[in-house]
Each structure stands twice: as C-alpha cells, then as structure tokens.
Design a protein around this motif. Structure first.
Motif, mmCIF file in Angstrom:
data_model
loop_
_atom_site.group_PDB
_atom_site.id
_atom_site.type_symbol
_atom_site.label_atom_id
_atom_site.label_comp_id
_atom_site.label_asym_id
_atom_site.label_seq_id
_atom_site.Cartn_x
_atom_site.Cartn_y
_atom_site.Cartn_z
ATOM 1 N N VAL A 205 77.182 -5.704 -12.278
ATOM 2 C CA VAL A 205 78.179 -6.762 -12.100
ATOM 3 C C VAL A 205 78.987 -6.517 -10.829
ATOM 4 O O VAL A 205 79.260 -7.449 -10.046
ATOM 5 N N GLN A 206 79.383 -5.255 -10.596
ATOM 6 C CA GLN A 206 80.160 -4.930 -9.409
ATOM 7 C C GLN A 206 79.388 -5.199 -8.115
ATOM 8 O O GLN A 206 79.946 -5.639 -7.126
ATOM 9 N N SER A 207 78.099 -4.930 -8.159
ATOM 10 C CA SER A 207 77.288 -5.105 -6.949
ATOM 11 C C SER A 207 77.078 -6.580 -6.612
ATOM 12 O O SER A 207 76.761 -6.947 -5.487
ATOM 13 N N ASN A 208 77.247 -7.442 -7.630
ATOM 14 C CA ASN A 208 77.087 -8.886 -7.391
ATOM 15 C C ASN A 208 78.420 -9.575 -7.145
ATOM 16 O O ASN A 208 78.495 -10.743 -6.964
ATOM 17 N N MET B 169 76.142 3.877 -23.939
ATOM 18 C CA MET B 169 77.038 4.138 -22.815
ATOM 19 C C MET B 169 76.298 4.022 -21.481
ATOM 20 O O MET B 169 76.837 3.503 -20.496
ATOM 21 N N VAL B 170 75.043 4.486 -21.437
ATOM 22 C CA VAL B 170 74.245 4.376 -20.212
ATOM 23 C C VAL B 170 74.016 2.913 -19.870
ATOM 24 O O VAL B 170 74.181 2.493 -18.710
ATOM 25 N N ILE B 171 73.654 2.117 -20.871
ATOM 26 C CA ILE B 171 73.436 0.688 -20.636
ATOM 27 C C ILE B 171 74.718 0.032 -20.144
ATOM 28 O O ILE B 171 74.709 -0.771 -19.189
ATOM 29 N N ASP B 172 75.834 0.348 -20.775
ATOM 30 C CA ASP B 172 77.121 -0.222 -20.383
ATOM 31 C C ASP B 172 77.473 0.163 -18.951
ATOM 32 O O ASP B 172 77.929 -0.683 -18.161
ATOM 33 N N THR B 173 77.249 1.413 -18.585
ATOM 34 C CA THR B 173 77.551 1.884 -17.222
ATOM 35 C C THR B 173 76.714 1.143 -16.190
ATOM 36 O O THR B 173 77.224 0.695 -15.146
ATOM 37 N N LEU B 174 75.425 0.982 -16.476
ATOM 38 C CA LEU B 174 74.540 0.301 -15.533
ATOM 39 C C LEU B 174 74.873 -1.179 -15.423
ATOM 40 O O LEU B 174 74.808 -1.765 -14.333
ATOM 41 N N LEU B 175 75.239 -1.804 -16.532
ATOM 42 C CA LEU B 175 75.622 -3.223 -16.492
ATOM 43 C C LEU B 175 76.881 -3.421 -15.642
ATOM 44 O O LEU B 175 76.998 -4.377 -14.870
ATOM 45 N N LYS B 176 77.842 -2.506 -15.798
ATOM 46 C CA LYS B 176 79.067 -2.595 -15.001
ATOM 47 C C LYS B 176 78.750 -2.446 -13.515
ATOM 48 O O LYS B 176 79.300 -3.171 -12.673
ATOM 49 N N LYS B 177 77.857 -1.532 -13.175
ATOM 50 C CA LYS B 177 77.457 -1.335 -11.779
ATOM 51 C C LYS B 177 76.769 -2.593 -11.237
ATOM 52 O O LYS B 177 76.995 -2.991 -10.091
#
Length: 331
Positions: free
Chosen positions: A328-331, A318-326
């Motif tokens: 993607v959003q930042s890019n 879940m931590v990895i998924d949360t950071l990946l989503k962040k």
C-alpha cells in the motif's frame, strides 16, 4: 619466514563474523603485522585452487554464469597474489569452502599456497554435532522444502581434520555458542582482538521456528522444482520480527540419533585433541524407537519440537500484514 594462517571453518561456527571482522579491520591488522589479502570479504574463490571437477563444486558456484564466474576467479587470484607478495610476513585467509577431505584437492591448495609461504598453519573449528545439525537445517530450509533426516546426516569433521593434518600443521578448536569465534581465533594466531573494531551483526542470523514453518510452506507449494536454490525474495522472512514464537529446538530422539551417528568420531576427537562433546549428549538407552524417512526427506515438524500452533499462525498473519502495508505504501 613468511607464514599463512588458513581458517577453513567449519560451517556454522562463526565463519561469516570472522571474515567480516578481518575485512573491515585491514588497516588495524596491518598495524599488528598481518595482512588479510585480496579484495573480497571472504576467500571462497580460493576453492578453485583445488582444481576440483565441476560436479564437486559447492552448490553456490554451480548456479553462477560461467563467464562471470571465470572473470571473478581471475580477478580474485590476481588480487590475492598481489597481497601475497607484500612485505608482511604473516597473512590470513578464511573460507569454510575448504572444509573438505578430498586429499588431492587439499594437496592442490597447499601446493598453490606453498609457492608464497614457507609455513602454513590451518585452523578448524568443530561444533557439537547435535548443535551443528540443528543450525545447519535452519540454513537448509532457506533453500529447499525439506530437511535432512538425522539418520542420514553426517558431520565429516574427522575426515576433514585427518586429511588436512596430513599436509599442514592443524589447530582444532571447539566452537562455543555465545563466545566470539573471531576473538578465539585471534588468540590462537597471536592477534590482539581488542585493537579490532567489531562490525555490525551479520544478517546470517538463525531463524525462529515460525520463520522455518513459513519458509517450508512457501517452498513446498511454489518451489519444488527449485530445490537447493536460495530465492532472494524469501530472505525478507528472516527480517520480519518473530520475537513471540520459539527458538528451534530439536526433538530428543533426534539428538540421540545424531549422537549415535557420531559417537566414534567424537571419541576420536576427545582422544586426539582433548575436545569432549560426549558429555553434552543424552543417554542412548533412552531411545526406544525413532522415525525413518523412506524418501530421505523430513519436515520441520518431524525434527523440531512443535510450539503452539496459534503462535505459528500469528506469525504467518503478521508477515502477510507487513507485506500488505508495504504494498500500500509503495502505491
């Protein structure tokens, strides 16, 4: 007669909440005839009134830039002394960094404060050693890849209480989990807690077992050369929800070892102050054997009860998924 109420902790007894409450309620305190002096939320820099040798400084100060630290100290003491010279006859100071037992350092602090106050009363919260150990190790894993083994752990509340009691009036208060320490302290001091606003819950929250496992793994693989240092980026772990795993519970043998290490001090505490933590501990005859750690380092799994491995892995994913989503959003 001017009076100072000096709160010295100990650690893990609601100190941050006390300091934040006093800081955001300066005007409300003034209305009750009290001053929370200085320009900082806490009074950690008052530690330098001890005139301690640098090797004895708290870890948090050793890593700071020397020039900036000296500037911060000078600014702090200037602001503090301006508050001391106000018309208020009662003032409050709070820092767990004075949870110390070096008699010379304590005498230096009292000498400094006695130039401004005719009366000084010291307040010390003490927690059950087992609870203190559990909570303190949760804090330690935020900065390093290992825990302190229970047989090497010592909560020095007796030494601290005896040392401060030699030079000032001391009030020892039992910490009770789930009860607001600031409310208890206000009652001891003579403040009406009901007239103070309650600040937002502080960010120094306890970690879940899943968060502890993840932090240990990261620190072990990437930061073994940076032990005992907080890494700002790892703070995000404590903010990613872990409601589906478990609150950390230490193993039964750990409780018994911690209890055995403190039994004499606990008997002294009961006799001197009527505070009885002895009733909270398991029977020592239940201990047939316990683990020792030759290198002085224990893992989270050594000390805490192991929950479902599935939930631990789920939290890491879940931590990895949360950071990946962040990302993607930042890019």
């Amino acid at each position: 007669m001017s009076k100072l109420h000096l709160h010295i902790g100990s650690y893990k007894t609601g100190t941050t909440s006390i300091q934040k409450t006093f800081f955001v309620n300066k005007e409300a305190l003034n209305e009750q005839g009290f001053v929370y002096p200085g320009n900082t939320q806490n009074d950690h820099l008052l530690y330098f009134a001890t005139k301690a040798n640098q090797e004895n400084w708290p870890r948090q100060f050793k890593s700071l830039n020397g020039k900036r630290l000296q500037e911060a100290i000078a600014k702090y003491f200037s602001s503090l002394e301006n508050g001391f010279t106000s018309n208020s006859k009662q003032q409050l100071i709070s820092t767990e960094y004075l949870f110390i037992h070096n008699s010379t350092y304590i005498e230096n602090v009292i000498s400094f404060l006695s130039d401004y106050f005719q009366e000084i009363k010291v307040y010390l919260f003490i927690r059950s050693p087992e609870e203190y150990y559990r909570s303190f190790q949760q804090q330690k894993i935020k900065a390093r890849s290992y825990l302190t083994p229970p047989d090497l752990f010592k909560y020095e509340f007796k030494k601290v209480a005896k040392a401060w009691n030699e030079v000032a009036e001391l009030e020892v208060i039992p910490y009770q989990s789930g009860i607001n320490s600031c409310e208890i302290l206000c009652e001891e001091i003579g403040l009406n807690f009901e007239k103070l606003s309650t600040p937002d819950k502080n960010s120094n929250t306890s970690l879940s077992i899943g968060q502890m496992y993840l932090l240990e793994k990261i620190q072990h693989h990437f930061y073994q050369d940076y032990e005992d240092r907080f890494k700002n980026q790892l703070g995000i772990v404590s903010h990613i929800d872990d409601s589906f795993t478990h609150k950390p519970q230490i193993q039964d043998w750990v409780k018994i070892v911690v209890y055995n290490n403190h039994r004499g001090d606990l008997e002294w505490l009961k006799e001197e102050y009527g505070i009885d933590f002895l009733q909270d501990y398991p029977r020592t005859d239940e201990l047939s054997d316990f683990t020792t750690f030759e290198n002085g380092k224990a893992s989270v799994r050594d000390i805490y009860k192991v929950p479902s491995e599935e939930t631990v892995e789920k939290y890491e994913a879940m931590v990895i998924d949360t950071l990946l989503k962040k990302l993607v959003q930042s890019n």
